[in-house]
Design a protein around this motif. Structure first.
Motif, PDB file in Angstrom:
ATOM      1  N   HIS A   1      25.719  19.748  17.178  1.00  0.00           N
ATOM      2  CA  HIS A   1      25.726  18.291  17.268  1.00  0.00           C
ATOM      3  C   HIS A   1      24.307  17.728  17.260  1.00  0.00           C
ATOM      4  O   HIS A   1      24.041  16.725  16.588  1.00  0.00           O
ATOM      5  CB  HIS A   1      26.466  17.850  18.534  1.00  0.00           C
ATOM      6  CG  HIS A   1      26.755  16.382  18.569  1.00  0.00           C
ATOM      7  ND1 HIS A   1      27.556  15.757  17.636  1.00  0.00           N
ATOM      8  CD2 HIS A   1      26.346  15.398  19.418  1.00  0.00           C
ATOM      9  CE1 HIS A   1      27.642  14.469  17.897  1.00  0.00           C
ATOM     10  NE2 HIS A   1      26.900  14.214  18.973  1.00  0.00           N
ATOM     11  N   ALA A   2      23.395  18.358  17.975  1.00  0.00           N
ATOM     12  CA  ALA A   2      22.014  17.870  18.018  1.00  0.00           C
ATOM     13  C   ALA A   2      21.383  17.880  16.631  1.00  0.00           C
ATOM     14  O   ALA A   2      20.657  16.947  16.251  1.00  0.00           O
ATOM     15  CB  ALA A   2      21.192  18.718  18.985  1.00  0.00           C
ATOM     16  N   GLU A   3      21.662  18.922  15.857  1.00  0.00           N
ATOM     17  CA  GLU A   3      21.060  19.063  14.535  1.00  0.00           C
ATOM     18  C   GLU A   3      21.518  17.980  13.569  1.00  0.00           C
ATOM     19  O   GLU A   3      20.782  17.622  12.642  1.00  0.00           O
ATOM     20  CB  GLU A   3      21.379  20.445  13.969  1.00  0.00           C
ATOM     21  CG  GLU A   3      20.607  21.564  14.645  1.00  0.00           C
ATOM     22  CD  GLU A   3      21.181  22.933  14.357  1.00  0.00           C
ATOM     23  OE1 GLU A   3      22.174  23.024  13.598  1.00  0.00           O
ATOM     24  OE2 GLU A   3      20.644  23.922  14.907  1.00  0.00           O
ATOM     25  N   LYS A   4      22.712  17.463  13.763  1.00  0.00           N
ATOM     26  CA  LYS A   4      23.204  16.389  12.894  1.00  0.00           C
ATOM     27  C   LYS A   4      22.289  15.171  12.955  1.00  0.00           C
ATOM     28  O   LYS A   4      22.221  14.393  12.002  1.00  0.00           O
ATOM     29  CB  LYS A   4      24.626  15.980  13.302  1.00  0.00           C
ATOM     30  CG  LYS A   4      25.692  17.024  13.036  1.00  0.00           C
ATOM     31  CD  LYS A   4      27.043  16.529  13.537  1.00  0.00           C
ATOM     32  CE  LYS A   4      28.112  17.582  13.371  1.00  0.00           C
ATOM     33  NZ  LYS A   4      29.431  17.129  13.913  1.00  0.00           N
ATOM     34  N   PHE A   5      21.595  15.005  14.069  1.00  0.00           N
ATOM     35  CA  PHE A   5      20.737  13.836  14.267  1.00  0.00           C
ATOM     36  C   PHE A   5      19.253  14.201  14.246  1.00  0.00           C
ATOM     37  O   PHE A   5      18.399  13.346  14.475  1.00  0.00           O
ATOM     38  CB  PHE A   5      21.097  13.161  15.595  1.00  0.00           C
ATOM     39  CG  PHE A   5      22.510  12.664  15.656  1.00  0.00           C
ATOM     40  CD1 PHE A   5      22.843  11.390  15.229  1.00  0.00           C
ATOM     41  CD2 PHE A   5      23.538  13.503  16.087  1.00  0.00           C
ATOM     42  CE1 PHE A   5      24.151  10.936  15.264  1.00  0.00           C
ATOM     43  CE2 PHE A   5      24.849  13.068  16.129  1.00  0.00           C
ATOM     44  CZ  PHE A   5      25.162  11.770  15.713  1.00  0.00           C
ATOM     45  N   GLY A   6      18.959  15.453  13.967  1.00  0.00           N
ATOM     46  CA  GLY A   6      17.576  15.870  13.866  1.00  0.00           C
ATOM     47  C   GLY A   6      16.865  16.049  15.186  1.00  0.00           C
ATOM     48  O   GLY A   6      15.634  16.049  15.232  1.00  0.00           O
ATOM     49  N   PHE A   7      17.610  16.210  16.277  1.00  0.00           N
ATOM     50  CA  PHE A   7      16.991  16.366  17.592  1.00  0.00           C
ATOM     51  C   PHE A   7      16.803  17.841  17.928  1.00  0.00           C
ATOM     52  O   PHE A   7      17.581  18.704  17.529  1.00  0.00           O
ATOM     53  CB  PHE A   7      17.841  15.707  18.679  1.00  0.00           C
ATOM     54  CG  PHE A   7      17.979  14.218  18.520  1.00  0.00           C
ATOM     55  CD1 PHE A   7      16.909  13.433  18.121  1.00  0.00           C
ATOM     56  CD2 PHE A   7      19.185  13.585  18.770  1.00  0.00           C
ATOM     57  CE1 PHE A   7      17.029  12.060  17.974  1.00  0.00           C
ATOM     58  CE2 PHE A   7      19.327  12.214  18.631  1.00  0.00           C
ATOM     59  CZ  PHE A   7      18.241  11.443  18.222  1.00  0.00           C
ATOM     60  N   GLY A   8      15.759  18.107  18.717  1.00  0.00           N
ATOM     61  CA  GLY A   8      15.513  19.464  19.176  1.00  0.00           C
ATOM     62  C   GLY A   8      16.230  19.745  20.482  1.00  0.00           C
ATOM     63  O   GLY A   8      16.379  18.864  21.325  1.00  0.00           O
ATOM     64  N   VAL A   9      16.696  20.978  20.667  1.00  0.00           N
ATOM     65  CA  VAL A   9      17.336  21.413  21.909  1.00  0.00           C
ATOM     66  C   VAL A   9      16.353  22.324  22.647  1.00  0.00           C
ATOM     67  O   VAL A   9      15.944  23.362  22.120  1.00  0.00           O
ATOM     68  CB  VAL A   9      18.649  22.179  21.640  1.00  0.00           C
ATOM     69  CG1 VAL A   9      19.282  22.630  22.952  1.00  0.00           C
ATOM     70  CG2 VAL A   9      19.623  21.304  20.850  1.00  0.00           C
TER      71      VAL A   9
END
Length: 361
Positions: free
Chosen positions: A267-275
């Protein structure tokens, strides 16, 4: 409060293997991820540098480009001033009649317990009571968030509400932590120590509350908006909460722990965010932090969930890098590039068919 896991670095930008699944909570060593750089001379005698980094998939590359574009085109309401340490007031007292966890008598950071915390019916009811109080305290703390309020004032109010309810604020004295709550503002990933800094219009702040009631810890956190927050920050906070919810949704008796990180990362990758990989969820109950350590990124961690078990899920997402730096106080951890970070956390109970969120009001 999140647990800290050190990661090893191979020939990739982000290491793929955990150096220890049981590294100490709130690691005293600042962890950074850096590319390996080799140097040499070209045919013209000029210095060249070769950066070895992990190959990005098509999806990861597209998300990286999207994130960079959004960061360039999103206009914040005003330029943020980087965080700096201000005045930290003295530790607040706790009445003698309130039951205190065993670590309060020492400044030594406790080891993470190797035992999973699986409860009988009495234990589950005590967990519900502690978690319900933590949720109510967090809800109250959120009402205090507004421009000009200091994080120290939030800590004082939280402290008073907890002891008024006959409980102990779990962070207070944990490995020497000087306050009753963690307040992590803007680029602070986690473990921010409340001080005299006034909240500013446009800030985001994570408030992390844990209470110790009748021998059981209830642990929860949420990121709040202060005044008028820009769209990029709002999107980050919204997606972080959604990531936590997606992680919880895969939990049930017999489910694999690694499914949590897979769902959150997708889900995070869909918005380009880092985990963030360094800080993880953990078992919680009669002990503040125990196995299992809950990884929020893609991983191959073995093990399955068991009915009656309690642990936290508490992902941290960033607008920019997931690399971090830790202040000399050995607690406050910031994104290395100063980009915003957001976190949400719930304590959950594993059931036969799913997960009960214990820290929901």
């Amino acid at each position: 409060m999140a647990s800290s896991v050190a990661a090893s670095i191979s020939s990739c930008f982000h290491g793929e293997h955990l150096s220890s699944s049981r590294s100490s909570l709130f690691s005293r060593d600042t962890l950074s991820f850096s590319p390996f750089i080799s140097s040499g001379n070209n045919s013209n005698g000029k210095k060249q540098f070769l950066v070895l980094a992990k190959r990005l998939s098509g999806l990861e590359e597209a998300m990286r480009i999207r994130r960079e574009r959004e960061q360039r085109t999103t206009n914040p309401t005003k330029r943020r001033t980087p965080l700096r340490r201000l005045k930290v007031s003295p530790r607040l007292p706790v009445p003698d009649h309130i039951q205190k966890p065993p670590y309060v008598s020492t400044k030594v950071l406790p080891e993470i317990s190797s035992e999973f915390q699986i409860h009988d019916e009495e234990g589950i009811e005590r967990m519900r009571a502690a978690c319900h109080l933590a949720a109510k305290v967090l809800e109250y703390a959120g009402t205090l968030v507004r421009p000009s309020v200091t994080t120290n004032e939030i800590d004082k109010a939280v402290h008073q509400m907890i002891i008024d309810n006959g409980a102990y604020p779990s962070p207070l004295g944990y490995g020497g932590f000087p306050k009753s709550v963690c307040t992590s503002v803007n680029e602070c990933m986690c473990h921010g120590i409340p001080d005299s800094r006034q909240l500013q219009d446009g800030d985001i702040i994570n408030i992390d509350v844990t209470v110790y009631l009748n021998g059981y810890h209830g642990d929860t956190s949420k990121t709040f908006f202060c005044g008028n927050v820009n769209d990029a920050a709002k999107r980050l906070v919204k997606v972080t909460e959604e990531c936590m919810e997606r992680g919880i949704a895969v939990c049930k008796d017999g489910a694999l722990f690694r499914k949590i990180g897979k769902r959150i990362s997708e889900h995070a990758e869909k918005f380009g965010f880092g985990v963030v990989e360094r800080f993880v969820g953990h078992g919680v109950g009669t002990v503040f932090h125990s196995e299992p350590l809950i990884l929020h990124h893609r991983n191959e961690k073995p093990g399955s969930m068991v009915k009656g078990q309690t642990f936290t899920i508490e992902p941290i997402l960033t607008l920019g890098t997931t690399e971090c730096i830790t202040w000399e106080d050995n607690w406050t951890t910031l994104t290395r590039d100063g980009s915003l970070a957001a976190q949400f956390e719930h304590t959950i109970l594993i059931t036969a068919t799913g997960a009960e969120i214990l820290t929901k009001c």
